[in-house]
Structure formats: C-alpha cells, structure tokens
Design a protein around this motif. Structure first.
Motif, PDB file in Angstrom:
ATOM      1  N   ASN A  29      40.745  34.107  44.616  1.00 21.68           N
ATOM      2  CA  ASN A  29      39.982  35.307  44.270  1.00 21.68           C
ATOM      3  C   ASN A  29      40.869  36.541  44.183  1.00 21.68           C
ATOM      4  O   ASN A  29      40.650  37.402  43.330  1.00 21.68           O
ATOM      5  CB  ASN A  29      38.841  35.526  45.255  1.00 21.68           C
ATOM      6  N   LEU A  30      41.880  36.643  45.031  1.00 21.49           N
ATOM      7  CA  LEU A  30      42.815  37.766  44.935  1.00 21.49           C
ATOM      8  C   LEU A  30      43.614  37.720  43.637  1.00 21.49           C
ATOM      9  O   LEU A  30      43.844  38.752  43.005  1.00 21.49           O
ATOM     10  CB  LEU A  30      43.758  37.787  46.141  1.00 21.49           C
ATOM     11  N   VAL A  53      30.995  31.017  40.040  1.00 17.87           N
ATOM     12  CA  VAL A  53      30.681  29.986  41.037  1.00 17.87           C
ATOM     13  C   VAL A  53      31.709  29.982  42.153  1.00 17.87           C
ATOM     14  O   VAL A  53      31.355  29.838  43.333  1.00 17.87           O
ATOM     15  CB  VAL A  53      30.581  28.602  40.353  1.00 17.87           C
ATOM     16  N   ASN A  54      32.977  30.189  41.821  1.00 16.41           N
ATOM     17  CA  ASN A  54      34.024  30.234  42.837  1.00 16.41           C
ATOM     18  C   ASN A  54      33.785  31.407  43.795  1.00 16.41           C
ATOM     19  O   ASN A  54      33.936  31.264  45.012  1.00 16.41           O
ATOM     20  CB  ASN A  54      35.397  30.355  42.185  1.00 16.41           C
ATOM     21  N   PHE A  55      33.390  32.564  43.243  1.00 14.12           N
ATOM     22  CA  PHE A  55      33.107  33.712  44.105  1.00 14.12           C
ATOM     23  C   PHE A  55      31.882  33.456  44.979  1.00 14.12           C
ATOM     24  O   PHE A  55      31.863  33.845  46.145  1.00 14.12           O
ATOM     25  CB  PHE A  55      32.915  34.977  43.275  1.00 14.12           C
ATOM     26  N   LEU A  62      32.550  32.571  53.607  1.00 14.25           N
ATOM     27  CA  LEU A  62      32.763  33.725  54.476  1.00 14.25           C
ATOM     28  C   LEU A  62      31.567  33.944  55.395  1.00 14.25           C
ATOM     29  O   LEU A  62      31.736  34.234  56.584  1.00 14.25           O
ATOM     30  CB  LEU A  62      33.023  34.960  53.620  1.00 14.25           C
ATOM     31  N   THR A  63      30.364  33.778  54.867  1.00 13.85           N
ATOM     32  CA  THR A  63      29.154  33.926  55.676  1.00 13.85           C
ATOM     33  C   THR A  63      29.116  32.892  56.790  1.00 13.85           C
ATOM     34  O   THR A  63      28.841  33.216  57.950  1.00 13.85           O
ATOM     35  CB  THR A  63      27.907  33.800  54.791  1.00 13.85           C
TER      36      THR A  63
END
Length: 72
Positions: A29-30, A53-55, A62-63
């Motif tokens: 993501n970065l 979808v990846n995000f 993360l949740t």
C-alpha cells in the motif's frame, strides 16, 4: 474438523499469516501511494479493483490486529 497438532510448524504458519501478511500489505500500500503521488500508477497496469480489494483487506487486517491487542 480435526484438531491441528500443537507443534512448531503450526505456530510458524500462524505467525506468517498474522504478522508477515500485514507487513507485506503495508509495504504494498505504501508503494501504491508513492506511485499515485508520482503520477505513475496508471503505467503499472494494476487493475483498479485489485488495488481497492487490497486496501479493504489491509483495513480488515489492521482492525483485527488492533482489536486483538485491546483484548489482552
């Protein structure tokens, strides 16, 4: 379903799935954000649905990671 045996291989797989996957997803993501800021994201040929979808998977990871930290 049969119970998995308690051994080192099972522990390694859990750690790889839990820790390494979120680390790799952060890196991906970065890189995508960096490419977006440099205006080179279109040249990569990555479909938009795959990035979305990846995000979403990253947000879910993360949740789960934060919720598991708070339960301890």
């Amino acid at each position: 379903m049969p119970q998995l045996p308690d051994n080192a291989l099972t522990s390694d797989l859990i750690v790889l799935g839990f820790v390494v996957s979120i680390t790799v997803n952060i890196f991906v993501n970065l890189v995508l954000i960096l490419l977006f800021l440099l205006r080179r994201l279109r040249k990569t040929g990555i479909p938009a649905w795959l990035m979305i979808v990846n995000f979403l998977f990253f947000a879910a990871q993360l949740t789960i990671f934060i919720l598991n930290r708070n339960l301890r």
